[in-house]
Write a protein that holds these residues in place. Structure first.
Motif, mmCIF file in Angstrom:
data_model
loop_
_atom_site.group_PDB
_atom_site.id
_atom_site.type_symbol
_atom_site.label_atom_id
_atom_site.label_comp_id
_atom_site.label_asym_id
_atom_site.label_seq_id
_atom_site.Cartn_x
_atom_site.Cartn_y
_atom_site.Cartn_z
ATOM 1 N N ALA A 39 0.831 -1.212 0.000
ATOM 2 C CA ALA A 39 0.000 0.000 0.000
ATOM 3 C C ALA A 39 0.861 1.256 0.000
ATOM 4 C CB ALA A 39 -0.930 -0.005 1.214
ATOM 5 N N PHE A 40 1.939 1.230 0.772
ATOM 6 C CA PHE A 40 2.863 2.368 0.802
ATOM 7 C C PHE A 40 3.514 2.572 -0.561
ATOM 8 C CE2 PHE A 40 7.193 4.016 1.363
ATOM 9 C CZ PHE A 40 6.902 5.236 1.961
ATOM 10 N N GLY A 41 3.903 1.471 -1.204
ATOM 11 C CA GLY A 41 4.494 1.566 -2.528
ATOM 12 C C GLY A 41 3.526 2.159 -3.549
ATOM 13 N N LEU A 42 2.249 1.794 -3.429
ATOM 14 C CA LEU A 42 1.235 2.305 -4.349
ATOM 15 C C LEU A 42 0.934 3.776 -4.102
ATOM 16 C CD1 LEU A 42 -1.293 -0.693 -4.334
ATOM 17 C CD2 LEU A 42 0.303 -0.088 -6.152
ATOM 18 N N LEU A 46 4.087 5.119 -6.451
ATOM 19 C CA LEU A 46 3.655 4.898 -7.833
ATOM 20 C C LEU A 46 2.527 5.823 -8.282
ATOM 21 C CD1 LEU A 46 3.804 0.994 -8.136
ATOM 22 C CD2 LEU A 46 5.551 2.686 -8.681
ATOM 23 N N ILE A 47 1.455 5.899 -7.502
ATOM 24 C CA ILE A 47 0.292 6.694 -7.914
ATOM 25 C C ILE A 47 0.629 8.166 -8.138
ATOM 26 C CG2 ILE A 47 -1.978 7.543 -7.150
ATOM 27 C CD1 ILE A 47 -2.472 4.780 -5.948
ATOM 28 N N PRO A 48 1.401 8.824 -7.252
ATOM 29 C CA PRO A 48 1.740 10.240 -7.506
ATOM 30 C C PRO A 48 2.534 10.445 -8.799
ATOM 31 C CG PRO A 48 2.182 9.654 -5.223
ATOM 32 C CD PRO A 48 1.910 8.369 -5.950
ATOM 33 N N LEU A 115 -1.258 10.526 1.700
ATOM 34 C CA LEU A 115 0.170 10.523 2.002
ATOM 35 C C LEU A 115 0.934 11.375 0.994
ATOM 36 C CD1 LEU A 115 2.172 9.017 3.989
ATOM 37 C CD2 LEU A 115 2.526 7.373 2.146
ATOM 38 N N ALA A 116 1.872 12.195 1.487
ATOM 39 C CA ALA A 116 2.679 13.026 0.596
ATOM 40 C C ALA A 116 3.596 12.141 -0.238
ATOM 41 C CB ALA A 116 3.507 14.021 1.417
ATOM 42 N N PRO A 117 3.784 12.468 -1.520
ATOM 43 C CA PRO A 117 4.662 11.653 -2.382
ATOM 44 C C PRO A 117 6.064 11.527 -1.800
ATOM 45 C CG PRO A 117 3.429 13.252 -3.677
ATOM 46 C CD PRO A 117 3.189 13.593 -2.243
ATOM 47 N N VAL A 118 6.597 10.330 -1.820
ATOM 48 C CA VAL A 118 7.936 10.094 -1.272
ATOM 49 C C VAL A 118 8.998 10.515 -2.267
ATOM 50 C CG1 VAL A 118 9.519 8.326 -0.408
ATOM 51 C CG2 VAL A 118 7.079 8.202 0.146
ATOM 52 N N VAL A 119 8.782 10.228 -3.561
ATOM 53 C CA VAL A 119 9.727 10.625 -4.616
ATOM 54 C C VAL A 119 8.960 11.310 -5.743
ATOM 55 C CG1 VAL A 119 11.401 8.812 -4.108
ATOM 56 C CG2 VAL A 119 9.560 8.358 -5.718
ATOM 57 N N HIS A 120 9.646 12.170 -6.478
ATOM 58 C CA HIS A 120 9.029 12.899 -7.587
ATOM 59 C C HIS A 120 9.694 12.570 -8.922
ATOM 60 C CE1 HIS A 120 6.683 15.416 -4.811
ATOM 61 N NE2 HIS A 120 7.770 15.421 -4.064
ATOM 62 N N ALA A 125 10.964 6.399 -8.767
ATOM 63 C CA ALA A 125 9.661 5.786 -8.490
ATOM 64 C C ALA A 125 9.599 4.365 -9.032
ATOM 65 C CB ALA A 125 8.547 6.635 -9.098
ATOM 66 N N VAL A 126 10.146 4.164 -10.232
ATOM 67 C CA VAL A 126 10.174 2.828 -10.828
ATOM 68 C C VAL A 126 10.953 1.859 -9.946
ATOM 69 C CG1 VAL A 126 11.157 1.484 -12.732
ATOM 70 C CG2 VAL A 126 9.855 3.550 -13.217
ATOM 71 N N VAL A 127 12.153 2.277 -9.528
ATOM 72 C CA VAL A 127 13.029 1.383 -8.766
ATOM 73 C C VAL A 127 12.455 1.100 -7.386
ATOM 74 C CG1 VAL A 127 15.304 1.113 -7.732
ATOM 75 C CG2 VAL A 127 15.090 2.112 -10.019
ATOM 76 N N PHE A 128 12.190 2.161 -6.620
ATOM 77 C CA PHE A 128 11.759 1.957 -5.235
ATOM 78 C C PHE A 128 10.301 1.511 -5.145
ATOM 79 C CE2 PHE A 128 15.490 4.666 -4.712
ATOM 80 C CZ PHE A 128 16.169 3.951 -3.729
ATOM 81 N N GLY A 129 9.484 1.930 -6.098
ATOM 82 C CA GLY A 129 8.107 1.430 -6.134
ATOM 83 C C GLY A 129 8.080 -0.059 -6.428
#
Length: 299
Positions: A39-42, A46-48, A115-120, A125-129
């Motif tokens: 859920a955190f990854g999504l 990813l979603i942002p 939740l505020a986006p972790v990466v922009h 996003a691809v790697v950590f998501g």
């Protein structure tokens, strides 16, 4: 004597119940942890960045993007039919674990929606998501659950079509990512494919572990020296299997040995140093139990 047997039986029953409860608690904990990680990854990664996953989750993400309905609703509703299929075709334990995992995932996405986006950055996003998704899904699969009904569908379809589970999942995801190209644009669809690949590889590592088991069969004229060297340098025991050459009719000792993936390079070096012409077969092993096999640190 009868009383003693009754006492022993009662103790065994109590121990079995304690082990069963402990196993259920452990399974619920790891399924919960895995679902929250996904859920955190999504929601956080990813979603942002308008990147989706494959399977039912990817379809849910696109529908949530196109409508005002939150992701968790689609995750639950679209996976619900696969719960009933799993209950009917695979079994109660699997279905209950699947339902619990999907419910936890859906609720977690609700709680993390703002939740505020972790990466922009899309690459980050691809790697950590992908890593977060793979870690979460792998943890759930390792403990008997499922967070996406696509796997259940593929298992059931496989019985009726001449395709493997992996091929069926690939076909489904090709369709999903093709649709994503129209919804998010081609670049984001390609990013989504990379994310899915990273997640897939991460799932494999989490489920099997870094020390995935392998086995080797070695046919060589220097069998004894190879066996002794494997024992000395790898600390692995070997088993001799009796064989017969089809052309010569000569009796042969075939070396059989189980080792970890991290030891594969050293195993190949040993064989190559002693007999470069040895006939070698190395294959993956799903699980090893019993005997004297132990995982060892690699130095």
């Amino acid at each position: 004597m009868v009383e003693e047997e009754a006492v022993v039986q009662a103790c065994l029953t109590r121990n079995h119940q304690k082990m069963k409860i402990r196993s259920l608690v452990k399974r619920a904990f790891f399924i919960t942890f895995g679902a929250v990680a996904m859920a955190f990854g999504l929601e956080g990664i990813l979603i942002p960045n308008h990147i989706i996953d494959g399977g039912v989750t990817g379809v849910s993400m696109m529908l949530s993007h196109l409508t005002p309905i939150k992701l968790g609703v689609f995750l639950f509703l679209l996976n619900l039919p696969f719960f009933f299929l799993g209950y009917k075709q695979i079994g109660k334990t699997f279905a209950v674990s699947m339902l619990y995992g999907i419910l936890t995932l859906a609720v977690s996405t609700f709680l993390m929606h703002d939740l505020a986006p972790v990466v922009h950055d899309e690459i980050l996003a691809v790697v950590f998501g992908g890593l977060m998704l793979g870690f979460g899904v792998g943890l759930v699969i390792r403990n008997g659950g499922v967070l996406d009904g696509t796997e259940t569908l593929a298992i059931l379809i496989e019985k009726k079509l001449p395709f493997s589970v992996g091929e069926i999942i690939m076909i489904i995801n090709v369709i999903i990512f093709s649709v994503a190209a129209f919804v998010y644009g081609l670049d984001n669809a390609l990013y989504s494919m990379l994310t899915y690949y990273i997640a897939f590889k991460t799932i494999d590592i989490v489920v099997k572990g870094f020390e995935d088991m392998k086995s080797v069969y070695i046919i060589s004229e220097c069998n004894q020296i190879i066996a002794e060297t494997i024992a000395q340098r790898l600390g692995r025991g070997v088993t001799y299997l009796r064989g017969e050459g089809s052309f010569t009719g000569d009796d042969k000792n075939i070396i059989f040995c189980v080792f970890t993936r991290l030891e594969e390079a050293k195993m190949k070096d040993i064989i190559r140093e002693i007999d470069p012409s040895a006939f070698v077969i190395i294959s993956d092993v799903g699980e090893v139990k019993g005997g004297r096999f132990k995982k060892r640190d690699i130095h």
